[in-house]
Design a protein around this motif. Structure first.
Motif, short mmCIF file in Angstrom:
data_model
loop_
_atom_site.label_atom_id
_atom_site.label_comp_id
_atom_site.label_asym_id
_atom_site.label_seq_id
_atom_site.Cartn_x
_atom_site.Cartn_y
_atom_site.Cartn_z
N HIS A 267 5.58 -4.98 -11.08
CA HIS A 267 5.68 -3.86 -12.02
C HIS A 267 5.02 -2.59 -11.48
CE1 HIS A 267 7.56 -6.60 -14.74
NE2 HIS A 267 6.60 -7.46 -14.47
N ILE A 268 4.91 -2.54 -10.17
CA ILE A 268 4.57 -1.29 -9.50
C ILE A 268 5.82 -0.42 -9.46
CG2 ILE A 268 3.93 -0.27 -7.28
CD1 ILE A 268 2.17 -2.70 -6.79
N ARG A 269 5.69 0.86 -9.80
CA ARG A 269 6.86 1.75 -9.80
C ARG A 269 7.23 2.12 -8.37
NH1 ARG A 269 6.93 4.10 -14.98
NH2 ARG A 269 6.16 2.49 -16.40
N VAL A 270 8.52 2.07 -8.08
CA VAL A 270 9.01 2.41 -6.74
C VAL A 270 10.16 3.41 -6.89
CG1 VAL A 270 8.31 0.21 -5.70
CG2 VAL A 270 10.56 0.41 -6.76
N PRO A 271 10.34 4.30 -5.92
CA PRO A 271 11.41 5.30 -6.00
C PRO A 271 12.80 4.70 -6.18
CG PRO A 271 9.86 5.88 -4.27
CD PRO A 271 9.48 4.51 -4.73
N GLY A 331 13.88 -7.32 0.68
CA GLY A 331 12.70 -7.57 1.49
C GLY A 331 12.06 -6.29 1.98
N ARG A 332 12.88 -5.33 2.37
CA ARG A 332 12.36 -4.04 2.81
C ARG A 332 11.65 -3.31 1.66
NH1 ARG A 332 14.26 -1.64 7.43
NH2 ARG A 332 14.31 0.41 6.43
N GLN A 333 12.23 -3.40 0.46
CA GLN A 333 11.61 -2.73 -0.69
C GLN A 333 10.28 -3.39 -1.06
OE1 GLN A 333 15.09 -3.37 -3.01
NE2 GLN A 333 15.85 -1.26 -2.79
N VAL A 337 5.87 -2.06 -0.52
CA VAL A 337 4.74 -2.24 -1.43
C VAL A 337 3.66 -3.09 -0.76
CG1 VAL A 337 4.00 -3.30 -3.60
CG2 VAL A 337 6.10 -1.95 -3.52
N LEU A 338 4.08 -4.10 0.00
CA LEU A 338 3.11 -4.99 0.63
C LEU A 338 2.30 -4.29 1.72
CD1 LEU A 338 5.07 -8.36 0.88
CD2 LEU A 338 3.30 -7.68 -0.75
N ALA A 339 2.81 -3.22 2.26
CA ALA A 339 2.02 -2.45 3.24
C ALA A 339 0.73 -1.96 2.59
CB ALA A 339 2.84 -1.28 3.77
N THR A 340 0.82 -1.54 1.34
CA THR A 340 -0.38 -1.11 0.62
C THR A 340 -1.27 -2.30 0.29
OG1 THR A 340 0.81 0.75 -0.36
CG2 THR A 340 -1.21 0.06 -1.45
N VAL A 341 -0.65 -3.40 -0.13
CA VAL A 341 -1.40 -4.61 -0.47
C VAL A 341 -2.20 -5.10 0.74
CG1 VAL A 341 -1.21 -7.04 -1.12
CG2 VAL A 341 0.19 -5.31 -2.28
N TYR A 370 5.36 -3.83 8.97
CA TYR A 370 4.78 -3.43 10.26
C TYR A 370 5.04 -1.95 10.56
CZ TYR A 370 3.71 -8.30 11.16
OH TYR A 370 3.19 -9.57 11.08
N GLN A 371 6.03 -1.40 9.92
CA GLN A 371 6.30 0.02 10.11
C GLN A 371 5.31 0.89 9.33
OE1 GLN A 371 10.40 1.17 9.29
NE2 GLN A 371 9.74 3.17 8.54
N ARG A 372 4.93 0.45 8.12
CA ARG A 372 4.13 1.27 7.23
C ARG A 372 2.64 0.96 7.25
NH1 ARG A 372 7.65 3.70 3.47
NH2 ARG A 372 9.57 4.12 4.65
N ALA A 373 2.27 -0.29 7.49
CA ALA A 373 0.85 -0.64 7.47
C ALA A 373 0.16 -0.25 8.77
CB ALA A 373 0.69 -2.14 7.23
#
Length: 420
Positions: A267-271, A331-333, A337-341, A370-373
């Protein structure tokens, strides 16, 4: 702990392998040989400890035989566990070490409400025990996994997005009654050996079995961490099925937050979710675009029969190309979020589980993660899929029950109640 260790404390030392002989217990606790012997005698009379083979340590300086190893006796009781999903449920009998002894599953709709579902579950438990020739009196506790946030103090669901009508309901009490009714109003009486979990009540009716309720992702994480990654100090599991949730185990303990809401990442908001309705009543949630329910809706719109995350799972197993493409995109979406987690928790293991936990979804997660974290946060990170599969929550529930019932303080209370 010196000179204050109770029988429950000694049991904890043996169970964790911190002290496994009488001599070890004396050294660790500072208790005298006679006091250690008295407290161990209570544990032996309860049937909770047994003597194993001689410990591999050297004999004492005074000579004599090597010390006998003390072991937690996992045969003196059993645990019942259930994993309630939105459209089906699973129940099992497990040993005190988390081994599945028997299990069953059946279709069920949580939308039918807690009275009906828990009544059926109690009957299923009793039937499973009967089929296996197991005495209900040997059940020391029940653990239940539910797909929603749980207040661990009260054992009730707190505003569950996909379990309408379940919030605030007394799940523990209802299931305990349902199991007692299905098993007979008197679950058993004290047997000759006194080795059962509630033996020694002098022939009277046994008390209601304790029921622990916990979020399913939390129990999946706990079961996977305890059985496959016991040395991992920070373990995170993401379950992607009808909804999306995460379980976190830190230093061997489930992290729940202040009221059981930790890990509700669906329930995290995503674009990508802008304008899309979620089951929680809001718009734009991750679950509205990347859950099994969301993918099933997209497949139906494309003319592919799919009513739920389970149907998407079946399509993925068949190699359905459109389902695989949607799973990779989901999975990409989720990976974004998991990059932040991962940056926040810095876990050693990130496990993907649930209906969508296959190669396409995992590939998508890894691409964005791996791209975002930050590289520092992923340098020592293992991104894996479930080892226990559909049994993860059941195993986690069993471990949760055992840790609760045999913790030092609780164990001491139970020993006193047993009259040993």
């Amino acid at each position: 702990m010196a000179n204050q260790a109770s029988a429950g404390d000694l049991l904890q030392l043996v169970r964790t392998g911190s002290a496994t002989t009488r001599g070890d217990l004396q050294r660790v606790t500072g208790l005298s040989r006679a006091t250690v012997g008295q407290r161990l005698d209570r544990l032996f009379r309860a049937g909770w400890l047994r003597e194993g083979d001689a410990a591999p340590s050297a004999p004492s300086p005074q000579g004599g035989r090597p010390s006998v190893r003390l072991e937690f006796d996992d045969r003196h009781a059993i645990v019942l566990a259930a994993d309630l999903e939105t459209r089906h449920s699973r129940a099992a009998v497990l040993s005190l070490t988390g081994d599945v002894l028997a299990e069953t599953s059946w279709p069920v709709l949580l939308s039918e409400g807690p009275e009906h579902v828990l009544g059926e579950l109690g009957a299923r438990f009793a039937r499973l025990l009967g089929d296996e020739g197991l005495d209900p009196a040997s059940v020391c506790g029940i653990g239940v996994a539910v797909p929603g946030p749980v207040d661990s103090e009260s054992g009730t669901l707190v505003d569950p997005p996909i379990m309408s009508g379940w919030g605030g309901f007394d799940l523990s009490g209802r299931l305990a009654r349902a199991f007692a009714e299905a098993s007979g109003s008197v679950r058993g009486t004290a047997g000759g050996s006194g080795g059962g979990p509630a033996g020694g009540f002098g022939g009277g009716a046994l008390p209601p079995v304790p029921v622990l309720v916990e979020n399913d992702a939390n129990l999946m994480a706990y079961g996977e961490q305890r059985t496959g990654w016991p040395e991992c100090r920070a373990f995170a599991l993401v379950k992607v099925s009808t909804g999306i949730g995460a379980g976190v185990v830190v230093d061997g303990t489930v992290y729940r937050g202040v009221d059981g809401g930790a890990g509700d990442i669906g329930h995290i908001r995503v674009p990508a979710g802008e304008g899309l309705d979620c089951m929680c009543g809001a718009q734009g949630c991750l679950a509205a675009v990347a859950s099994g329910r969301a993918l099933a809706a997209r497949l139906r719109a494309a003319g592919v029969p799919a009513a739920s995350g389970s149907d998407v799972r079946a399509l993925l197993a068949e190699g359905h190309p459109e389902a695989a493409g949607l799973a990779r995109q989901a999975g990409r979406q989720v990976g974004e979020v998991l990059a932040t987690v991962v940056t926040l928790l810095n876990p050693g293991v990130l496990m993907i589980a649930g209906d969508l936990a296959g190669t396409p979804f995992l590939t998508g997660v890894r691409e964005l993660l791996y791209q975002r974290a930050l590289p520092r946060c992923t340098a020592h990170l293992d991104v894996v899929t479930s080892r226990l599969g559909d049994r993860a929550a059941l195993v986690g529930a069993a471990h949760l029950v055992v840790e609760h019932l045999y913790a030092p303080g609780r164990a001491e209370e139970r020993l006193t109640a047993l009259g040993v």
